[in-house]
Design a protein around this motif. Structure first.
Motif, PDB file in Angstrom:
ATOM      1  N   ARG A  10     -30.024  32.010  12.297  1.00  0.00           N
ATOM      2  CA  ARG A  10     -30.728  30.776  11.956  1.00  0.00           C
ATOM      3  C   ARG A  10     -30.541  30.411  10.488  1.00  0.00           C
ATOM      4  NH1 ARG A  10     -36.941  30.963  12.871  1.00  0.00           N
ATOM      5  NH2 ARG A  10     -36.451  30.536  15.061  1.00  0.00           N
ATOM      6  N   LEU A  43     -30.983  32.897  19.624  1.00  0.00           N
ATOM      7  CA  LEU A  43     -32.194  32.412  18.964  1.00  0.00           C
ATOM      8  C   LEU A  43     -33.254  31.985  19.977  1.00  0.00           C
ATOM      9  CD1 LEU A  43     -30.539  30.300  16.127  1.00  0.00           C
ATOM     10  CD2 LEU A  43     -31.973  32.334  15.797  1.00  0.00           C
ATOM     11  N   PRO A  44     -34.532  32.207  19.653  1.00  0.00           N
ATOM     12  CA  PRO A  44     -35.601  31.814  20.583  1.00  0.00           C
ATOM     13  C   PRO A  44     -35.516  30.350  20.987  1.00  0.00           C
ATOM     14  CG  PRO A  44     -36.493  33.125  18.788  1.00  0.00           C
ATOM     15  CD  PRO A  44     -35.064  32.851  18.436  1.00  0.00           C
ATOM     16  N   GLU A  45     -35.197  29.477  20.047  1.00  0.00           N
ATOM     17  CA  GLU A  45     -35.125  28.046  20.349  1.00  0.00           C
ATOM     18  C   GLU A  45     -33.911  27.683  21.211  1.00  0.00           C
ATOM     19  OE1 GLU A  45     -33.773  28.441  15.935  1.00  0.00           O
ATOM     20  OE2 GLU A  45     -35.196  29.409  17.298  1.00  0.00           O
ATOM     21  N   SER A  46     -32.969  28.611  21.371  1.00  0.00           N
ATOM     22  CA  SER A  46     -31.772  28.354  22.183  1.00  0.00           C
ATOM     23  C   SER A  46     -31.871  28.927  23.592  1.00  0.00           C
ATOM     24  CB  SER A  46     -30.537  28.950  21.498  1.00  0.00           C
ATOM     25  OG  SER A  46     -30.333  28.365  20.234  1.00  0.00           O
ATOM     26  N   GLU A  47     -32.797  29.840  23.812  1.00  0.00           N
ATOM     27  CA  GLU A  47     -32.867  30.523  25.103  1.00  0.00           C
ATOM     28  C   GLU A  47     -33.084  29.548  26.255  1.00  0.00           C
ATOM     29  OE1 GLU A  47     -35.768  33.589  24.823  1.00  0.00           O
ATOM     30  OE2 GLU A  47     -34.547  34.842  23.492  1.00  0.00           O
ATOM     31  N   HIS A  49     -32.318  26.430  26.369  1.00  0.00           N
ATOM     32  CA  HIS A  49     -31.129  25.576  26.497  1.00  0.00           C
ATOM     33  C   HIS A  49     -30.078  26.216  27.398  1.00  0.00           C
ATOM     34  CE1 HIS A  49     -28.146  22.609  25.316  1.00  0.00           C
ATOM     35  NE2 HIS A  49     -27.320  23.578  24.978  1.00  0.00           N
TER      36      HIS A  49
END
Length: 309
Positions: A10, A43-47, A49
């Protein structure tokens, strides 16, 4: 404790190693662990997706009979497919691999006088990483899939060690200028933004390093690529019940698109075309005679930066 390879995907801060299987970002507090031998850097925000894409992709691959419970199956790839289910695919991989080693990696290594540091992007079950590590190279295998049959979890079947890392192309957890070669292993066409993906590859590449786009479809006309995508999605809907279009991948390359990327990113490309056999070579002629769309061409597209360091 500091380490010399991983950075936060990140914020790109060098990570602290808290334990043999855990690293932490001192900047934003993110923690990344090695689970069943695979470093998890998604990344947590990509999981979210990628969740549907991974599920659909694994479903298709299971249906196709990919993978094995035999270590010998993996260790013989790409030269022999013990399952007998995908021999034509592995014949193509074999010829691409031989050209990669002879025409690219050997020439890259010669002036360095040492083993190469290589990132295998879209490593799948790790067959290429295994082959390159057998030659003495230091290899990082990157993929989204971590299952033991067709993903990074298959690392345990090999006799040669490499570093399996779950991560996305545009957020690699690898320090700047680490690699001598970044190889997109039949995977570049999954990128949702070629320019951003190449920028990240250039970041982790040494100044004299090479990018290799291996076994991604290239067309003379974009319309042919779009037709291929339509055909594939229709086939998947009929066979699997879904189109497998959860990612907004660019899906294919054209020579025009490669020229655009070269101008934007100050790259120069070299095209190396393996000989896949007479029948393969005749595909464009036969397609033209029968009125079908042009078939894809598969090159080793080798890129270097034009910028002076």
């Amino acid at each position: 404790m500091k380490q010399d390879l991983f950075i936060c995907p990140r914020c790109r801060t060098k990570l602290d190693r808290d334990a043999p299987d855990r690293v932490t970002c001192p900047q934003d507090g993110l923690e990344f662990r090695k689970v069943d031998g695979v470093w998890r850097f998604l990344l947590p925000e990509s999981e979210a997706h990628y969740t549907r894409f991974i599920a659909d992709y694994e479903s298709v691959r299971r249906s196709e009979g990919r993978g094995s419970t035999s270590a010998d199956y993996y260790r013989l790839l790409p030269f022999k497919d013990l399952s007998g289910r995908h021999r034509s695919d592995w014949r193509i991989r074999t010829r691409s691999f031989n050209v990669l080693v002879k025409n690219v990696l050997t020439r890259l290594q010669a002036p360095l006088g040492r083993a190469l540091k290589i990132i295998d992007l879209g490593a799948g079950n790790g067959w290429l990483s295994n082959r390159l590590s057998a030659q003495g190279d230091r290899v990082i295998a990157v993929d989204l899939l971590v299952n033991e049959q067709d993903g990074l979890g298959a690392w345990k079947h090999y006799e040669h060690s490499f570093t399996p890392v779950q991560a996305e192309f545009n957020h690699l957890p690898i320090m700047d200028r680490f690699a001598d070669a970044v190889i997109f292993n039949a995977s570049f066409h999954y990128s949702e933004n070629y320019a951003e993906t190449l920028k990240e590859a250039l970041r982790v590449l040494s100044p004299q390093g090479w990018i290799v786009i291996l076994d991604s479809p290239v067309y003379r006309r974009a319309a042919s690529g779009e037709k291929m995508v339509e055909e594939r999605e229709a086939q998947f809907k009929e066979k699997y019940g879904f189109a497998s279009d959860n990612l907004r991948s660019e899906n294919y390359l054209t020579y025009t698109r490669l020229k655009e990327l070269a101008r934007e990113l100050h790259l120069r490309w070299k095209f190396i075309t393996p000989f896949y056999g007479l029948r393969w070579a005749l595909r464009p002629l036969l397609a033209g005679l029968s009125g079908r769309r042009e078939p894809a061409t598969f090159h080793l597209v080798v890129g270097r930066s034009n910028q002076k360091i």
